[in-house]
Scaffold this active site. Sequence first.
Site, PDB file in Angstrom:
ATOM      1  N   ARG A 185       0.826  -1.221   0.000  1.00  0.00           N
ATOM      2  CA  ARG A 185       0.000   0.000   0.000  1.00  0.00           C
ATOM      3  C   ARG A 185       0.850   1.257   0.000  1.00  0.00           C
ATOM      4  NH1 ARG A 185      -3.789  -3.162  -1.899  1.00  0.00           N
ATOM      5  NH2 ARG A 185      -4.315  -4.821  -0.458  1.00  0.00           N
ATOM      6  N   GLU A 308      -5.833 -12.485   8.001  1.00  0.00           N
ATOM      7  CA  GLU A 308      -5.486 -12.493   6.580  1.00  0.00           C
ATOM      8  C   GLU A 308      -4.308 -13.424   6.291  1.00  0.00           C
ATOM      9  OE1 GLU A 308      -4.998  -8.268   5.732  1.00  0.00           O
ATOM     10  OE2 GLU A 308      -7.134  -8.137   5.254  1.00  0.00           O
ATOM     11  N   ASP A 381     -11.874  -1.226   8.017  1.00  0.00           N
ATOM     12  CA  ASP A 381     -10.534  -1.184   7.451  1.00  0.00           C
ATOM     13  C   ASP A 381     -10.219   0.155   6.790  1.00  0.00           C
ATOM     14  OD1 ASP A 381      -8.096  -2.028   6.653  1.00  0.00           O
ATOM     15  OD2 ASP A 381      -8.767  -3.662   5.376  1.00  0.00           O
ATOM     16  N   GLU A 403      -4.649   2.958  15.676  1.00  0.00           N
ATOM     17  CA  GLU A 403      -3.920   2.857  14.408  1.00  0.00           C
ATOM     18  C   GLU A 403      -4.694   3.570  13.318  1.00  0.00           C
ATOM     19  OE1 GLU A 403      -2.358  -1.110  13.255  1.00  0.00           O
ATOM     20  OE2 GLU A 403      -3.072  -0.709  11.223  1.00  0.00           O
ATOM     21  N   GLU A 409      -4.705   4.218   1.109  1.00  0.00           N
ATOM     22  CA  GLU A 409      -5.122   3.034   0.361  1.00  0.00           C
ATOM     23  C   GLU A 409      -6.562   3.152  -0.118  1.00  0.00           C
ATOM     24  OE1 GLU A 409      -4.665  -0.486   2.723  1.00  0.00           O
ATOM     25  OE2 GLU A 409      -5.715  -1.772   1.294  1.00  0.00           O
ATOM     26  N   HIS A 528     -16.284   0.181   1.615  1.00  0.00           N
ATOM     27  CA  HIS A 528     -15.708  -0.985   0.957  1.00  0.00           C
ATOM     28  C   HIS A 528     -16.298  -1.204  -0.442  1.00  0.00           C
ATOM     29  CE1 HIS A 528     -13.697  -4.857   0.698  1.00  0.00           C
ATOM     30  NE2 HIS A 528     -13.180  -4.674   1.893  1.00  0.00           N
ATOM     31  N   TRP A 550     -15.190 -10.073   1.461  1.00  0.00           N
ATOM     32  CA  TRP A 550     -14.270  -9.308   0.630  1.00  0.00           C
ATOM     33  C   TRP A 550     -15.049  -8.600  -0.484  1.00  0.00           C
ATOM     34  CZ3 TRP A 550      -9.825 -13.483   0.006  1.00  0.00           C
ATOM     35  CH2 TRP A 550      -9.051 -13.480   1.187  1.00  0.00           C
TER      36      TRP A 550
HETATM   37  C1  BDP Z   1      -5.654  -3.844   4.653  1.00  0.00           C
HETATM   38  C2  BDP Z   1      -4.662  -3.810   3.550  1.00  0.00           C
HETATM   39  C3  BDP Z   1      -3.657  -4.936   3.669  1.00  0.00           C
HETATM   40  C4  BDP Z   1      -3.035  -4.933   5.045  1.00  0.00           C
HETATM   41  C5  BDP Z   1      -4.140  -4.989   6.092  1.00  0.00           C
HETATM   42  C6  BDP Z   1      -3.632  -4.871   7.511  1.00  0.00           C
HETATM   43  O1  BDP Z   1      -5.330  -3.927   2.316  1.00  0.00           O
HETATM   44  O2  BDP Z   1      -2.688  -4.751   2.669  1.00  0.00           O
HETATM   45  O3  BDP Z   1      -2.179  -6.001   5.196  1.00  0.00           O
HETATM   46  O4  BDP Z   1      -5.023  -3.906   5.906  1.00  0.00           O
HETATM   47  O5  BDP Z   1      -3.857  -3.834   8.128  1.00  0.00           O
HETATM   48  O6  BDP Z   1      -6.398  -2.663   4.628  1.00  0.00           O
HETATM   49  O7  BDP Z   1      -3.018  -5.798   8.023  1.00  0.00           O
END
Ligand code: BDP
Length: 709
Positions: A185, A308, A381, A403, A409, A528, A550
């Site tokens: 990103r 993830e 996110d 955070e 992004e 999203h 997703w």
């Molecule tokens: C998402 C991003 C991904 C990150 C993830 C994270 O698309 O690339 O790894 O967050 O925060 O938004 O771990």
Amino acid sequence: MKIWARALAGWWLAALLHPALGAPVEDGYDLWLRYRPLPAALQQAVAARATQVLAPAPGSASVQAAVQELVRGVTGLTGRAPRVGGPLRPGALVLATPATAPSGLTLAWADLGREGYWLRSERLQGRRVTVIAANSDVGLLYGSFAWLRAAQTGADLARLDERSVPRLSLRLLNHWDNLDRTVERGYAGASIWDWWKLPALRDARYTDYARANASLGINGAVLNNVNAKAESLTAPYLAKAAALADVWRPYGVRVYLSARFSAPKELGGLPTADPLDPAVRAWWQAKADEIYRLIPDFGGLLVKANSEGQPGPQEHGRSHADGANMLAAALAPHGGVVLWRAFVYEPEARDRAAQGYAEFQPLDGRFAPNVIVQVKNGPIDFQPREPFHPLFGAMPRTPLALEVQLTKEYLGFSTHLAYLGPLFEEVLRADTHHTAGDPRVSRQISAMAGVANIGTDRNWCGSHMDCANWYAFGRLAWDTDLGAEAVAREWIRQTFTTEPRAVADIGVLMADSREAVVDYMTPLGLHHLMGTGHHHGPAPWVDNLERADWNPVYFHRAARDGIGFDRSPRGSNAVGQYAPALAARWADPATTPEPLLLWFHHLPWEHRMASGRTLWAELVARYDRGVERVAAMRTRWAGVRDAVDARRHAEVAAYLAVQEDEARWWRDACVAYFQSVSGLPLPPGTRPPAESLEAYKSRRFRFAPGHGG
Ligand code: BDP
């Protein structure tokens, strides 16, 4: 034209075009530390208050950095170099700690803590001087930067009395940088860590990076991606990290690393990474000892676990607390911390927004004292707008870090102008309604982490304007009560111009920019809706990804009957994770603020909005308003042409043109798609989308930045 006049005109033109003859061409590298000459009247005032820099001798590396910065700053701003050392003169800048304070100086030192500073006009030994006081040398450095900021933002230097102490002890950048120098990103070129050449080559840029951070009070940096490779913990990479730590030590910037939870298997050859296994615990203990031998002030480890695809304790039947506490035990003897991320969501989640809270809230009180749970600002996110994360205020026995993402992004990468100060301010000031003490999010956290937007681009952040997000992050992490608009004006004065009208105009443009993005991407609580994988551009139609959550269709739930995600008690009841008073308010569409309406509710297209329009008409109107806002930003920027150097003005203008184009694309594609679902005619007078829905669907961006493949 007379010959001499022509020659003169030619000279001016050459001076303008040739950096060696005219003012230096501004390429953004100097960030907000440009120190270009102030307007004449201000120059006088600043020079009179900076005739001399007096510092404790012999002076640590931090004190030397402070003196150098003051000399560099004053010389640049006024054209006159202050004298360093010598007998006290009127107009001196006196750096003082309790041990080195000149006689006659009395201060409530205890109020300053370890990192705070006090800028104070004083009469010392019969002379009017300015004292920069702190309990530590790095505090003196922070104070010196603060004085330079005051000088550039028009403070009355003759009557200074500014005491400032950070509220949050950890103010960290999180770099998502990979060992091959790609940046997850990242939209500003490659990673600035030249891993291959480290530790031998200590690029001058590492020092400038530390200066920029210290000027804001950012006191740590996680070097590598949360999607971590185990190799970052091997001896060669630790030596590289140690070289950076050496460069940054004088600036108070500590090194942290992201750790891969399965490293004991991958590096240590152990059969398991079970956090309760004695061999695993011993492996981490030895690793911590090794790290601290190389980096005695190492900050700690950041971990993304069971998220993830990243490994974590749950694979071994253990909890997040078990995993975090094991690492905490290894770091505790050295004073290090574990930042354990709460960004998790199970494959079969009923509502992804509810996952972080569901997994972490029950663990409140079960974490070791040196664990900080790091929580994204919102429950999904980093979307253009989210409600604050329900974990804030709900884990009173656990230190939390907030955070935020500086790299945009989900807000147009580095080509869209979106000043994020208002987003940070919105979450910091959000009222959690948890009653103990001050309920604001800013009072429920002890650290702030910003996912960095920095790369090898000459201007650091991929666009001049995005550097404001680094700046605002640092300033707000230091003082969570600052106002985002005031911070923007500070940044503008140091970065672009001190001309009052231009400062005001650029300030307005920036203040409006994030809301513009919300309007043209995801109005009314939608979220999203972006393209798959790379996250560039609109793709609300996507419904075929391997995990339900997703897919944009999972989040907007648009159908013939209406649009929005029902998170009320009738739906997923994610709203029930907020404090009762707030949950009750947000459970009812009538008392849910419109900016969050479709986050919490699925409503019919005919739902009546505050404006009197139907939801469908309002949605289209918001998309239109987003495009109009970007057009207005362009006009405003065009209006400050005379106040900003030509190169940076042209670059920002070019990006704004891209943004307007893409805002229209977002608007058109989303309106076309939602119309195909609602089956409703466009509200009267509405411009139809420029292209067909199929045309928008067929756009492909295989090589979009920040995303492998
Ligand atoms: C998402 C991003 C991904 C990150 C993830 C994270 O698309 O690339 O790894 O967050 O925060 O938004 O771990």
